[in-house]
Each structure stands twice: as structure tokens, then as C-alpha cells.
Design a protein around this motif. Structure first.
Motif, mmCIF file in Angstrom:
data_model
loop_
_atom_site.group_PDB
_atom_site.id
_atom_site.type_symbol
_atom_site.label_atom_id
_atom_site.label_comp_id
_atom_site.label_asym_id
_atom_site.label_seq_id
_atom_site.Cartn_x
_atom_site.Cartn_y
_atom_site.Cartn_z
ATOM 1 N N SER A 1 -43.631 -7.991 17.680
ATOM 2 C CA SER A 1 -44.360 -7.133 18.620
ATOM 3 C C SER A 1 -43.982 -5.668 18.463
ATOM 4 O O SER A 1 -44.848 -4.782 18.586
ATOM 5 N N LEU B 1 -46.596 -2.806 17.311
ATOM 6 C CA LEU B 1 -46.882 -1.645 18.148
ATOM 7 C C LEU B 1 -46.811 -0.358 17.335
ATOM 8 O O LEU B 1 -47.672 0.528 17.466
ATOM 9 N N PHE C 1 -50.555 -5.834 22.362
ATOM 10 C CA PHE C 1 -49.090 -5.884 22.461
ATOM 11 C C PHE C 1 -48.662 -6.571 23.750
ATOM 12 O O PHE C 1 -47.779 -7.442 23.744
#
Length: 232
Positions: free
Chosen positions: A100, A104, A25
Motif C-alpha cells: 500500500s 500510494l 489506497f
């Protein structure tokens, strides 16, 4: 005098993110931060405006280049590297932000359930093979980039977990595929509004690969599959 329970003190209300997921990440976020600051000339000066394009040309996956490698049976390492670097490069800030954040969330679930090594495999293998499918099944000259093929690999892994859980609870296991159905519907709607992009081929292929890998990588995975099939 009462003594506090050490087990109670060690319990955190928030489960930590697996380190490998956090590392991947941060790699995405750091790349996007550099590109975004460069485009605004906050860092790097005027030349930084072209950093994103330069990295896309060098690290995004190109179906045309892959086709050339097949036709000529030549496999330069710097071109093969694109199959594992393209998830870290995004076309815009919004593309990176959405990708992202979803990565995550799903990555944490997959990392917690499958472990570190499996999480790394779920990230790189489905996205790389999804890119190969993109090259073989489309004629697109546009580069493939971004975390979404890796995300769909995680969706495949999560779908298997849900399939097993629903089977154990005696519920309809077809519901395990609701997430991939929803995501494909969203892509269809965006395609109708803004134009269809063949990148869905890489996403769908990555999902199938992630789903196929899941029984092999899940703790007791194949035993669970056999047990679920016997119940059916």
C-alpha cells in the motif's frame, strides 16, 4: 497597507494525492485493518480469525479456476470478478503495508501525470491481464493476491514518462528501465533467500501492459513517442 497575494496563499507546499488514488489506497488499508483486528479478536470474536482466509478464497485470483473456465468455456461473473478484487486482499500485514505504501507513492505520480481515468485504467487493466498471464504461464495452485501487479502497471506508466523525459534531455533512455530492473533484482534476491514464487510472472506482465498503455493514455503520448523516435 500591503495586501497578501491570493495566488501565494493558495499554493500548498504539499501536492494533494489524487482522490482516486487515495480511495484505492484506503480500500486496501481498510481491508487489512479489518483482517488484522479480526486475527487479534479485537473485533468479530473468535470467528474473525478466519476472515482473511475466507476473503482470500472468495476474492483472490485463482489460476486453477481460470484454467477451468477456459477448458469449459464457462465464465461465471463471480469468478471473473477475482481479476479486479485480488489487489485489495493481502496475505499478511507486512505484505499489505509494503504494497500500500509503494502503491500510494507511485499512484500519486501516475495520477498527477496521467489524470484520474488513466490512473484507474493503470490500476485495473495491467493487474487483471497480469493475473491472466499468471494463470496461462504457470501451474501454480497458490492464489494471486495483493497490490503488486497493479504497482508494476504503475511502474510501466512511470517508465514511459521517464523515457520521454530522458529523450527530451538528450540522455540515454535505457536508464528509464532502471526501476523495473531494480525491482526484478530485489525479487530475485528474495526468491533465492526464501524460495521462488511464480507471482513475478503477473508482476512482469503487468509492467509490460502498463508500459504499452502509457503512450495511449499520456497527454500527447503518441506524438511524444514519434518525436522521440525521430530524434533517435
Amino acid at each position: 497597507m500591503a495586501h497578501p497575494n491570493p495566488d501565494h496563499n493558495d499554493t500548498s507546499p504539499i501536492n494533494p494525492i489524487p482522490p482516486v488514488i487515495l480511495f484505492l489506497f484506503l480500500a486496501m488499508v481498510t481491508a487489512e485493518l479489518i483482517f488484522s483486528l479480526g486475527e487479534r479478536e479485537i473485533i468479530g470474536g473468535p470467528a474473525a480469525v478466519g476472515w482473511r482466509l475466507a476473503y482470500i478464497q472468495q476474492f483472490a485470483f485463482s489460476g486453477e479456476i481460470f484454467d477451468w473456465m477456459i477448458e469449459n468455456n464457462r465464465w461465471p461473473a463471480e469468478q471473473l470478478l477475482r481479476t479486479v478484487t485480488f489487489p485489495f486482499i493481502h496475505s499478511t500485514f507486512i505484505h499489505a503495508a509494503i504494497g500500500s505504501v509503494i502503491f500510494l507513492a507511485l499512484g500519486k505520480m501516475v495520477g498527477d501525470a496521467y489524470g484520474t481515468v488513466a490512473a484507474v485504467l493503470f490500476f485495473f487493466v495491467p493487474s487483471a491481464l497480469g493475473a491472466v498471464a499468471f494463470a496461462l504461464l504457470t501451474e501454480s495452485a497458490a492464489p494471486l493476491m495483493g497490490a503488486f501487479p497493479a504497482i508494476y502497471g504503475f511502474v510501466g506508466a512511470y517508465t514511459f514518462l521517464l523515457w520521454v523525459k530522458l529523450g527530451a534531455a538528450g540522455q540515454r533512455q535505457i536508464r528509464a528501465f532502471s526501476l523495473i530492473g531494480f525491482l526484478m533484482l530485489i525479487q530475485l534476491i528474495f526468491g533465492a533467500l526464501y524460495g521462488t514464487s511464480p507471482t513475478w510472472v503477473a508482476d512482469l506482465a503487468a509492467f509490460v501492459i502498463g508500459l504499452a498503455m502509457a503512450p495511449l493514455l499520456a497527454p500527447g503520448g503518441m506524438a511524444r513517442v514519434i518525436a522521440a523516435l525521430r530524434r533517435d
